[in-house]
Design an enzyme around this catalytic site. Sequence first.
Site, PDB file in Angstrom:
ATOM      1  N   LYS A  88      18.933 -14.093  10.614  1.00 45.11           N
ATOM      2  CA  LYS A  88      17.788 -13.929  11.518  1.00 45.11           C
ATOM      3  C   LYS A  88      16.685 -13.160  10.784  1.00 45.11           C
ATOM      4  O   LYS A  88      16.913 -12.584   9.718  1.00 45.11           O
ATOM      5  CB  LYS A  88      18.217 -13.171  12.776  1.00 45.11           C
ATOM      6  N   TYR A 129     -10.711   4.477   1.854  1.00 42.33           N
ATOM      7  CA  TYR A 129     -11.331   4.709   3.152  1.00 42.33           C
ATOM      8  C   TYR A 129     -11.162   6.162   3.597  1.00 42.33           C
ATOM      9  O   TYR A 129     -10.106   6.769   3.376  1.00 42.33           O
ATOM     10  CB  TYR A 129     -10.698   3.806   4.220  1.00 42.33           C
TER      11      TYR A 129
END
Length: 385
Positions: free
Chosen positions: A37, A277
């Site tokens: 999965k 940033y």
Amino acid sequence: MMENTSYIELSRKAVQNNFDYLREIIGDRVTISHVVKGNAYGHGINTYVPLAVELGAKHFSTFDAHEAHQVYNAVNGDATLMVMGMIDNEELEWAIEHQIEFFIFDIDRLKKAISAARKMKTQARVHIELETGMNRTGFEKDQMAEVIKIIKANAEVLFIKGICTHYAGAESYANFFRVKDQFQRFKKGVKRLEKNDIQAEALHAACSAAAVRFPKSRLDMVRIGIMQYGFWPSTETYIEKVKPTQILGEDPLQRVISWKSRVMNIKHVKQGEYVGYGTSYLATSDIKVATVPVGYGHGFSRSLSNTGRALVREVRVPVIGTVNMNMMLLDVSQVDNTEKGDEVVLIGNQGEMSISVSSFSDYSDQLNYELLTRLPHDIPRYIVE
């Protein structure tokens, strides 16, 4: 041909090592279902599953029908497939037609599976999931009378491949008594079904943690996820299983995955300048900064800003500033002769140095599982020796 900004390598040798180790622990009698999965825990279903089959895997578990369809195509039908979670009622016919096994944990799915099997004039291969204390999916004790009645009335179209449950945290000592109680409840539920002449081909309940920690829970089949990829379910599991018998620091599991990119740009930043940033990182001296074209949009979490690590020229270097959507910045001041195009290892080995997935949980609040399954599907995956 356009190249991706990063790529993933899967080690054939590591997969074989892990399969051998798991078989040594679990024994030959018990079936191993390989849980794939979450895009094979980020390793890539289309790349990992054929390799696993080549190395002896014969049974796979997925969460949903979409993943099962991917696995089915990857193995050309040459393996047993089991869906543990989501499968829409309209997908049941496809599953039944292709002999895909699936969990049944509610009355609606049970009835729809019976209708689909009757329509197709064949048997649905089902696993009856019992609720034992996880409180997620599974038939409650007070539902069993109705379940038994429906199964017995439609026995000719139901092949009971398994009776199963799922433990609520077998990887943690804190859940020991809860898991023990679940095992007892499961055995009682199985006995009730057997008394009503409902027999299963296999009983199964154990995930990776339960399979290694509680031998009695292995029953006929175990569902192995994280360990086949070379990771322990928890530090507790590793300490309990490995430390008493292994040399300190020696791990019998080998990491299958490596994640790599390259230096996109080199920049020199002067003392007192901010990097990236905002103002999260201030250069306290003159530094050399490498830009790498991988960011949180590629699965490298923003929470690793100013805390993550990478390898460049066999030196472990820090992530500085805020991780962007598509880029991160590394302080490579301590790396000699860093150049544009140099290999950057985000997970894996470079020379004698390594960056493990588990190290990410030391730097952030991510689990192994979370980081791995966030790796985008479109990152190229390659098999290496």
